[in-house]
Design a protein around this motif. Structure first.
Motif, mmCIF file in Angstrom:
data_model
loop_
_atom_site.group_PDB
_atom_site.id
_atom_site.type_symbol
_atom_site.label_atom_id
_atom_site.label_comp_id
_atom_site.label_asym_id
_atom_site.label_seq_id
_atom_site.Cartn_x
_atom_site.Cartn_y
_atom_site.Cartn_z
ATOM 1 N N VAL A 143 0.980 -1.083 -0.020
ATOM 2 C CA VAL A 143 0.029 0.050 0.126
ATOM 3 C C VAL A 143 1.079 1.344 0.045
ATOM 4 O O VAL A 143 1.612 1.390 0.704
ATOM 5 C CB VAL A 143 -0.913 -0.012 1.188
ATOM 6 N N SER A 144 0.719 2.396 -0.930
ATOM 7 C CA SER A 144 1.288 3.433 -0.930
ATOM 8 C C SER A 144 0.314 4.640 -1.392
ATOM 9 O O SER A 144 -0.467 4.599 -2.072
ATOM 10 C CB SER A 144 2.484 3.371 -2.235
ATOM 11 N N ALA A 145 0.610 5.432 -0.280
ATOM 12 C CA ALA A 145 -0.480 6.685 -0.057
ATOM 13 C C ALA A 145 0.402 7.761 -0.161
ATOM 14 O O ALA A 145 1.380 7.942 0.619
ATOM 15 C CB ALA A 145 -1.472 6.605 0.988
ATOM 16 N N GLU A 146 -0.115 8.947 -1.031
ATOM 17 C CA GLU A 146 0.478 10.323 -1.002
ATOM 18 C C GLU A 146 -0.536 11.408 -0.906
ATOM 19 O O GLU A 146 -1.533 11.242 -1.675
ATOM 20 C CB GLU A 146 1.301 10.323 -2.516
ATOM 21 N N TYR A 147 -0.078 12.315 -0.149
ATOM 22 C CA TYR A 147 -1.018 13.654 0.109
ATOM 23 C C TYR A 147 -0.010 14.744 -0.650
ATOM 24 O O TYR A 147 1.060 15.017 0.136
ATOM 25 C CB TYR A 147 -1.602 13.829 1.266
ATOM 26 N N VAL A 148 -0.543 15.619 -1.239
ATOM 27 C CA VAL A 148 -0.039 16.824 -1.794
ATOM 28 C C VAL A 148 -0.868 18.052 -1.608
ATOM 29 O O VAL A 148 -1.926 18.082 -2.064
ATOM 30 C CB VAL A 148 0.413 16.734 -3.156
ATOM 31 N N ASP A 149 -0.407 19.158 -1.161
ATOM 32 C CA ASP A 149 -0.917 20.393 -0.708
ATOM 33 C C ASP A 149 -0.070 21.642 -0.939
ATOM 34 O O ASP A 149 0.824 21.842 -0.102
ATOM 35 C CB ASP A 149 -1.743 20.563 0.491
ATOM 36 N N GLU A 150 -0.098 21.975 -2.174
ATOM 37 C CA GLU A 150 1.012 23.130 -2.507
ATOM 38 C C GLU A 150 0.261 24.458 -3.146
ATOM 39 O O GLU A 150 -0.676 24.240 -3.893
ATOM 40 C CB GLU A 150 1.795 22.618 -3.724
ATOM 41 N N ASP A 151 0.649 25.641 -2.401
ATOM 42 C CA ASP A 151 0.208 26.878 -2.903
ATOM 43 C C ASP A 151 1.301 27.281 -3.885
ATOM 44 O O ASP A 151 2.089 26.595 -4.198
ATOM 45 C CB ASP A 151 -0.005 27.739 -1.890
ATOM 46 N N SER A 152 1.210 28.534 -4.380
ATOM 47 C CA SER A 152 2.438 29.065 -5.170
ATOM 48 C C SER A 152 2.714 30.476 -5.085
ATOM 49 O O SER A 152 1.874 31.157 -4.364
ATOM 50 C CB SER A 152 1.968 28.855 -6.642
#
Length: 266
Positions: A198-207
């Motif tokens: 199981v591989s899980a990824e969370y990305v939260d990026e502003d700029s």
């Protein structure tokens, strides 16, 4: 009368003093990676799994260990290892590789993944990927219908392992409120026969651009079953949800960037 003279030498024995032997201890780790890139096995490029020495084409293999050491997160990063390659992002998201000045194709496990032009496409997640092969030249016909002639990138998805259970946790923090978190765990259900990953990824990026964001969730489930030496079953399921702002090719410097010398005008 003759006189005889005899001259003798007594043997001298040199006694060397013993010196203590210096002991050098070398400590390392065996991560199972291939030392020579030419011996790296690639999947689905020209049929069955072959090494780079067996492929009659200029190709570059990027292993899982290289991806981890170089922090490869998107197609931009392949240029660190594959000469004459980059990923155009005129619209903010690298969606297809550019090889030898021409757009290329993108495959995953030998299947065409997506299309796009100069970065006008869906952004990718490398959470489910553990290997990359960059090949120059038009894709072979065995990979199906294609459009691009510059070359192609084949992404190798993660597979469950049958010998060792382990976990990996990665976290990345960056300026402009950019956060990335990934958890990867492998279970050995039955030694040498069944495994689940199981591989899980969370990305939260502003700029630093106004009204620009990138938020995504990616989940991979991989199962491997090897009942005997002649049978191997690999099953994987990936869920990917992304919310991002497409940059329509217009540069958007803000007054805050100009005032603080973060964007150089002129």
């Amino acid at each position: 009368m003759k006189k005889w003279w005899w001259l003798g030498f007594l043997p001298l024995t040199a006694v060397a003093q013993e010196k203590p032997m210096e002991v050098i201890e070398v400590i390392g780790r065996d991560d199972g990676s291939v030392v020579l890139p030419s011996e790296e096995t690639t999947e689905g490029l020209f049929g069955l799994a072959e090494s780079l020495q067996e492929i009659p084409r200029a190709a570059t293999a990027i292993s899982e260990s290289l991806m981890e050491e170089a922090a490869i997160n998107d197609l931009h990063d392949i240029a660190r290892f594959a000469p004459n390659s980059f990923a155009a992002a005129g619209f903010g998201n690298p969606s297809l590789p550019t090889i030898r000045g021409q757009l290329g194709e993108l495959f995953e496990a030998g299947m065409r993944r997506q299309a796009g032009n100069n970065g006008l496409g869906i952004p990718m997640s490398f959470n489910a990927i553990e290997g990359i092969a960059v090949v120059k030249g038009a894709p072979p016909v065995m990979l199906g219908t294609t459009q691009r002639v510059g070359g192609f990138v084949n992404l190798q998805p993660k597979n469950a392992r049958l010998t060792e259970s382990d976990s990996t946790l990665k976290a990345q923090l960056g300026e402009w409120e950019q956060y990335r978190l990934q958890l990867d765990h492998n279970w050995v259900l039955k030694e040498g026969e069944q495994g689940l990953r199981v591989s899980a990824e969370y990305v939260d990026e502003d700029s630093f651009y106004d009204f620009h964001q990138h938020r995504s969730n990616d989940l991979l489930l991989a199962y491997k079953f090897a009942p005997n030496d002649d049978t191997l079953l690999d099953i994987s399921l990936e869920y990917y949800d992304v919310d991002w702002t497409d940059n329509a090719g217009i540069n958007r410097p803000t007054q805050n960037l100009i005032d603080h010398n973060l964007y150089i005008t002129g």
